[in-house]
Design a protein around this motif. Structure first.
Motif, PDB file in Angstrom:
ATOM      1  N   LYS A  68       0.832  -1.197   0.000  1.00 18.08           N
ATOM      2  CA  LYS A  68       0.000   0.000   0.000  1.00 18.08           C
ATOM      3  C   LYS A  68       0.873   1.257   0.000  1.00 18.08           C
ATOM      4  O   LYS A  68       0.620   2.210  -0.746  1.00 18.08           O
ATOM      5  N   TRP A  69       1.917   1.248   0.836  1.00 25.73           N
ATOM      6  CA  TRP A  69       2.828   2.391   0.881  1.00 25.73           C
ATOM      7  C   TRP A  69       3.527   2.564  -0.475  1.00 25.73           C
ATOM      8  O   TRP A  69       3.612   3.677  -1.000  1.00 25.73           O
ATOM      9  N   ALA A  70       4.021   1.480  -1.040  1.00 23.04           N
ATOM     10  CA  ALA A  70       4.723   1.557  -2.328  1.00 23.04           C
ATOM     11  C   ALA A  70       3.772   2.001  -3.440  1.00 23.04           C
ATOM     12  O   ALA A  70       4.170   2.761  -4.335  1.00 23.04           O
ATOM     13  N   GLU A  71       2.530   1.574  -3.369  1.00 23.11           N
ATOM     14  CA  GLU A  71       1.543   1.982  -4.377  1.00 23.11           C
ATOM     15  C   GLU A  71       1.329   3.491  -4.330  1.00 23.11           C
ATOM     16  O   GLU A  71       1.204   4.145  -5.373  1.00 23.11           O
ATOM     17  N   GLN A  72       1.328   4.052  -3.133  1.00 25.31           N
ATOM     18  CA  GLN A  72       1.092   5.485  -2.985  1.00 25.31           C
ATOM     19  C   GLN A  72       2.315   6.331  -3.320  1.00 25.31           C
ATOM     20  O   GLN A  72       2.184   7.455  -3.815  1.00 25.31           O
ATOM     21  N   HIS A  73       3.515   5.791  -3.072  1.00 23.55           N
ATOM     22  CA  HIS A  73       4.714   6.632  -3.182  1.00 23.55           C
ATOM     23  C   HIS A  73       5.722   6.201  -4.239  1.00 23.55           C
ATOM     24  O   HIS A  73       6.575   7.007  -4.604  1.00 23.55           O
TER      25      HIS A  73
END
Length: 200
Positions: free
Chosen positions: A189-194
């Motif tokens: 989720k973090w990698a998807e956002q950033h």
């Protein structure tokens, strides 16, 4: 045929990153093709040069076997650092030796960890009162995702020291996914956002 790369043909490449023992015997480690025959320290250095601004913390009170999975996931998403809080000995089986490529820092107590991460956005991942549901959350770019053990979760002291609480909503009969799976979901989720959003 074993997966990986066989012994390298002669003459060997002139590259200080390469391990002569691996060149001679073959490289059958579980590494990306670009890292075939590389020394462990050379891989670790290369990963550090492009590491994400994300860090991960594990509150280690029971040597949970899931902690190895968390570390393996941290390597998969190339997090900047992994914090082990509490017991220094953690269950490395699930890590599949990926801990060799990570910057791992040990903290004897929760207070030590909180002091070392002063000013950072600490996100507790647990099913507790007041936790935001993950689909509704924007994760900050510079953050520490904090995971506990299977069953007991995070200690009250750790939760109190975090700036945000996040939970993964469930659709089946089980109250929660195991913490190793939860770590993969949060890191993705973090990698998807950033990260991934910047490559579209």
């Amino acid at each position: 045929m074993k997966p990986g790369a066989p012994p390298h043909s002669l003459p060997w490449p002139d590259d200080e990153r390469l391990d002569t023992a691996l060149l001679a015997a073959g490289d059958y480690r579980n590494v990306m093709d670009k890292y075939r025959y590389w020394r462990v320290e050379a891989i670790k250095s290369d990963l550090a040069s492009s590491a994400a601004s994300l860090e991960v913390a594990i509150e280690n009170v029971s040597r949970d076997f899931n902690h190895g999975t968390i570390v393996r996931n941290a390597n998969a998403f190339n997090v900047r650092r992994v914090h082990i809080v509490g017991r220094r000995g953690w269950n490395k089986r699930g890590a599949m030796k990926t801990d060799a490529y990570l910057d791992i820092v040990y903290h004897r107590t929760v207070a030590d960890f909180l002091a070392a991460t002063t000013g950072m956005h600490r996100i507790a991942v647990d099913i507790v009162e007041g936790a935001e549901l993950l689909p509704d959350v924007s994760l900050p770019q510079s953050a520490v995702l904090v995971f506990g053990a299977e069953g007991p979760g995070l200690s009250p002291e750790m939760i109190a020291g975090c700036t945000q609480l996040v939970a993964i909503p469930q659709l089946g009969s089980t109250r929660s996914v195991n913490v190793g799976v939860a770590s993969g979901i949060l890191m993705y989720k973090w990698a998807e956002q950033h990260l991934f959003s910047n490559k579209r």
